[in-house]
Design a protein around this motif. Structure first.
Motif, PDB file in Angstrom:
ATOM      1  N   LEU A 187       0.810  -1.219   0.000  1.00 33.87           N
ATOM      2  CA  LEU A 187       0.000   0.000   0.000  1.00 33.87           C
ATOM      3  C   LEU A 187       0.842   1.267   0.000  1.00 33.87           C
ATOM      4  O   LEU A 187       0.389   2.308  -0.452  1.00 33.87           O
ATOM      5  N   THR A 231       1.684   3.390  -5.611  1.00 36.23           N
ATOM      6  CA  THR A 231       0.808   3.132  -6.752  1.00 36.23           C
ATOM      7  C   THR A 231      -0.667   3.097  -6.368  1.00 36.23           C
ATOM      8  O   THR A 231      -1.521   3.064  -7.247  1.00 36.23           O
ATOM      9  N   HIS A 232      -0.953   3.099  -5.085  1.00 35.91           N
ATOM     10  CA  HIS A 232      -2.341   3.030  -4.629  1.00 35.91           C
ATOM     11  C   HIS A 232      -2.749   4.340  -3.975  1.00 35.91           C
ATOM     12  O   HIS A 232      -2.005   4.915  -3.199  1.00 35.91           O
ATOM     13  N   ARG A 233      -3.946   4.774  -4.313  1.00 37.44           N
ATOM     14  CA  ARG A 233      -4.483   6.014  -3.758  1.00 37.44           C
ATOM     15  C   ARG A 233      -5.611   5.676  -2.794  1.00 37.44           C
ATOM     16  O   ARG A 233      -6.258   4.633  -2.931  1.00 37.44           O
ATOM     17  N   ASP A 292      -8.880   3.385  -3.516  1.00 37.10           N
ATOM     18  CA  ASP A 292      -8.658   2.353  -4.525  1.00 37.10           C
ATOM     19  C   ASP A 292      -9.051   0.985  -3.976  1.00 37.10           C
ATOM     20  O   ASP A 292      -8.763   0.659  -2.832  1.00 37.10           O
ATOM     21  N   LEU A 339      -8.717  -2.975  -3.535  1.00 34.61           N
ATOM     22  CA  LEU A 339      -7.632  -3.951  -3.502  1.00 34.61           C
ATOM     23  C   LEU A 339      -8.089  -5.220  -4.205  1.00 34.61           C
ATOM     24  O   LEU A 339      -9.294  -5.452  -4.341  1.00 34.61           O
ATOM     25  N   TYR A 373     -10.432  -1.818   0.533  1.00 31.84           N
ATOM     26  CA  TYR A 373     -10.008  -0.585  -0.108  1.00 31.84           C
ATOM     27  C   TYR A 373      -8.873   0.075   0.671  1.00 31.84           C
ATOM     28  O   TYR A 373      -8.735  -0.156   1.876  1.00 31.84           O
ATOM     29  N   VAL A 374      -8.117   0.899  -0.020  1.00 30.94           N
ATOM     30  CA  VAL A 374      -7.092   1.711   0.636  1.00 30.94           C
ATOM     31  C   VAL A 374      -7.818   2.765   1.449  1.00 30.94           C
ATOM     32  O   VAL A 374      -8.733   3.425   0.947  1.00 30.94           O
TER      33      VAL A 374
END
Length: 78
Positions: free
Chosen positions: A25, A29-31, A34, A36, A75-76
């Protein structure tokens, strides 16, 4: 004075999976918000069982890094 040896720390599969997820995380690259991959896909990638992955995901949520939405996915966190 020479530095002594440090005790070896026991690490569970859950802790290893949690650490991998945190790095995943935080790689940039993850906002927030986002989605998963599915738990099955993450478990397969990490080489752990789904119960181990679920516990790691719960720790991720408790740490404020992930959000589990029952029936929707993971999710993030914002």
């Amino acid at each position: 004075m020479p530095r002594g040896l440090q005790p070896v720390q026991k690490r569970t599969l859950t802790q290893e999976a949690f650490d991998q997820l945190v790095a995943y995380l935080q790689d940039g690259t993850h906002r927030p918000g986002d989605a998963l991959p599915s738990q099955q896909e993450l478990a397969d990638q990490l080489g752990v069982s789904r119960p181990v992955l679920r516990e790691a995901m719960q720790r991720l949520e408790a740490a404020g890094l992930g959000e589990i939405r029952h029936g929707s996915g993971s999710y993030v966190a914002h």
